[in-house]
Enzyme design. Structure first.
Site, PDB file in Angstrom:
ATOM      1  N   ASP A   1       1.237  -1.135   0.058  1.00  0.00           N
ATOM      2  CA  ASP A   1       0.338  -0.210   0.226  1.00  0.00           C
ATOM      3  C   ASP A   1       0.591   1.123   0.316  1.00  0.00           C
ATOM      4  OD1 ASP A   1      -2.461   1.929   0.424  1.00  0.00           O
ATOM      5  OD2 ASP A   1      -1.927   2.075   2.416  1.00  0.00           O
TER       6      ASP A   1
ATOM      7  N   ASP B   1      -1.477  -0.926   6.216  1.00  0.00           N
ATOM      8  CA  ASP B   1      -0.953  -0.111   7.258  1.00  0.00           C
ATOM      9  C   ASP B   1      -2.489  -0.315   7.906  1.00  0.00           C
ATOM     10  OD1 ASP B   1      -0.882   3.064   7.261  1.00  0.00           O
ATOM     11  OD2 ASP B   1      -1.170   1.823   5.970  1.00  0.00           O
TER      12      ASP B   1
ATOM     13  N   ASP C   1      -7.109  -1.347   4.072  1.00  0.00           N
ATOM     14  CA  ASP C   1      -5.957  -2.763   3.382  1.00  0.00           C
ATOM     15  C   ASP C   1      -6.410  -4.347   4.451  1.00  0.00           C
ATOM     16  OD1 ASP C   1      -4.851  -0.628   2.195  1.00  0.00           O
ATOM     17  OD2 ASP C   1      -3.537  -0.111   4.037  1.00  0.00           O
TER      18      ASP C   1
END
Length: 638
Positions: A341, A535, A539
């Site tokens: 990410d 995080d 996600d």
């Protein structure tokens, strides 16, 4: 944790698991048994020397019971439960047989050296557990509790549901709760994956893990500390042995079939040669059978292999990486595709001025100066990033008629100049002529005295080790590094180019990220794994879907941390490559132990069968292999 994997000795192992290892407590009975054992060697004489033989039994039988009590009772309990064939049974039969043929010192030595091996194991497991606990203690662990009109700083676990706490600016929210009074901006990038802080007011729910940035908040607690990510992570790691690696499962199955084979083979060695070989004595072949039993004991394997994985978990914890089970250590060794990410994972989630573009005769320093003075009255993170980028002094009296225009920007006067600062919608609203509408990224346009003056581009700051993380992954043999982000194409490409990513996908919704990782999973073969590192709450579905899900734990959301297989406690992306390196080293050490144990045992079984190896060699072969394997497994911690 290794006791859960073994086929016996559970009670002893579990004492290491569920309590702190006490070296002094373990050494006392071991020392007593060792002293009695050494005294017993003085009286070791043939049976016809009755007084010395009696003295030998008087000294060595207590030594045998002290050193072997746990093994004997475990064997008895397992037999009552129907679990006959395990290492406890092998050692019990072998040592009782040795006593029956007057080989007391050997019988005591088997038990004594096994307990020394257990001591090493307990020490190693305790050290690993301390590594994990000390790591978790670095996380924020205080709350400002309101008691009788005053404020007392307490541990979050002492705060009850319904209590009131104060969260000051700059502090981490310690518990979930509802805002009773106050308003502020929270850095929720760890929870949502978004860089822009969220404004919170009275009546709203806030989650543990967010950072309070501006105002003071009075909050009523809605969840206990025990339900926080800290407590859940500790519980997950402490129970990591429930997620066994394939190698451990193989050894467990192997021991289940190996042990009865050894018992019946030893029985055959004791019975058949005296019947079939002229001149062969029962005592001679019973002794060889006992040697075979001791040598064949799988203690070294069933202790050292789980200990190797536990050492890997502890070694990773010392480096700020929480691995929730040995199965994930094994999975990390096969990772070939690593997907990140962006916000909060590769970037800080902190705004930074990256471009100042002046128009219509203004210079860069002049445009930045006017923008910084104009934005100095705002608490918005974009405004603060502009102020931080400006090196000059800001005089508050230079700013007059300041007004925030929700969803657009601000209007103010700077040294009697009329200034508008905000988005493209603000320019259209104020009918400012401009030809720079489609600037991709977070942008602040400026108009001075109704004339377009230029724009300032704000970008998320890359983490210091982001580029190094990608380089280390490629060095570790990862074939593809990918970034998935909800940001626009320009920002995504800029990040990918700067840190050396192989590819990226931008402007993705959370469900798009799941689709993307599904595609990579379909493309990977059986021997290659896909890891995802994120995080935020958004996600969590992707982390759950990956072969190895990894979460940033310092500011990561509860959902991401709970879902992840691996948690990086300091949020450094370079730890991904380090986790892979630790996993591969652990895997190598585990297989070194397996090969060492099998080779040594195979050699001494042959020597014992032909009468070259005695019970003493058998003891040292078995315990020596176990100790070497334990010491080898402990290398993972360093």
């Amino acid at each position: 944790m290794s006791g859960k994997h073994s086929t016996g000795c559970c009670s002893h192992h579990e004492s290491h698991e569920h309590g702190e290892f006490d070296l002094r407590r373990e050494l006392i009975p071991l020392s007593i048994a060792l002293v009695l054992f050494l005294i017993g060697l003085i009286f070791n004489q043939p049976l016809h020397d009755t007084p010395r033989a009696i003295a030998e039994y008087v000294v060595l039988i207590p030594a045998y019971l002290i050193s072997g009590w746990i093994v004997l009772t475990s064997a008895g309990r397992n037999i009552l439960r129907g679990k006959i064939f395990d290492e406890n049974f092998l050692m019990t039969i072998a040592t009782l047989g040795a006593i029956a043929i007057h080989e007391l010192p050997e019988a005591v030595a088997v038990m004594l050296f096994f307990q020394i091996g257990e001591l090493f194991q307990g020490f190693a497991v305790g050290r690993s557990r301390r590594s994990i606990k000390s790591l978790l203690e670095v996380r924020p662990d205080r709350a400002n509790l309101v008691i009788d009109g005053g404020i007392r700083e307490v541990a979050p676990e002492k705060v009850a549901v319904g209590d009131t706490i104060i969260i000051k600016p700059g502090e981490k929210v310690p518990l979930d709760g509802e805002i009773l009074s106050g308003s502020s901006q929270l850095d929720t990038s760890a929870l949502t994956g978004e860089s822009v802080p969220r404004t919170v007011r009275e009546g709203e729910i806030i989650l543990a893990g967010a950072i309070n940035q501006t105002g003071s908040l009075t909050v009523r607690v809605t969840k206990l500390f025990a339900e926080s990510s800290i407590a859940k992570i500790l519980d997950l790691v402490e129970n990591a042995s429930s997620k066994k690696a394939p190698t451990e499962k193989f050894i467990t199955r192997f021991a289940r079939y190996y042990t009865p084979v050894v018992v019946f083979l030893s029985l055959a060695v004791a019975i058949l040669p005296p019947l079939l070989i002229p001149g062969a004595t029962s005592e001679q072949w019973v002794y060889r059978a006992l040697v075979l039993l001791v040598i064949s004991c799988p203690c070294g394997l069933v202790i050292s292999i789980p200990l190797g994985y536990f050492g890997g978990v502890g070694g990773a914890a010392k480096r700020g990486i929480l691995v929730k089970g040995s199965t994930f250590l094994d999975a990390l060794t096969d990772v070939k595709t690593v997907i990140f990410d962006k916000t909060g994972t590769l970037t800080e989630g902190v705004f930074q001025v990256t471009q100042v573009a002046p128009y219509n005769g203004y210079s860069k320093p002049e445009l930045l100066s006017i923008a910084a003075i104009a934005e100095s009255q705002s608490n918005h993170p974009v405004a603060r990033s502009i102020v931080e980028a400006y090196d000059g002094a800001i005089i508050e009296s230079d700013v007059t008629d300041y007004e925030e225009i929700p969803g657009h920007g601000i209007s103010t006067k700077v040294k009697e100049m009329s200034v508008f600062a905000g988005n493209d919608r603000l320019l259209h609203r104020e009918q400012i002529e401009h030809d720079t509408c489609n600037v991709k990224g977070t942008v602040v346009h400026l108009a001075i005295d109704s004339k377009y003056a230029g724009y300032i581009l704000i970008s998320d700051k890359l983490k210091e080790d982001a580029a190094r993380a990608i380089a280390r992954l490629k060095k570790a043999g990862v074939t593809e590094t990918v970034m998935l982000t909800g940001d626009n194409q320009v920002v995504a490409q800029n990040v990918a180019d700067k840190i050396g990513l192989d590819t990226y996908k931008a402007e993705l919704l959370p469900e798009d990220k799941v689709d993307a990782i599904e595609q990579y999973l379909r493309q990977s073969d059986r021997n290659s794994k896909v890891a995802f590192i994120g995080d935020g709450i958004n996600d969590a579905p992707v982390i759950a879907r990956a072969d190895v899900g990894m979460a940033m734990g310092a500011l990561g959301s509860d959902a991401a941390i709970e879902t992840a297989d691996v948690v990086i406690m300091n949020d450094a992306p370079s730890k991904v490559a380090e986790a892979i390196d630790i996993a591969r080293k652990t895997h190598t050490i585990v297989w070194q132990n397996i090969i060492l144990a099998m080779a040594v045992k195979g050699l001494f079984i042959l020597l014992g069968a032909v009468g070259i190896a005695t019970l003493w060699e058998a003891v040292f072969a078995d315990v020596g292999v176990a100790l070497l394997a334990i010491l080898n497994a402990s290398r993972v911690l360093k």
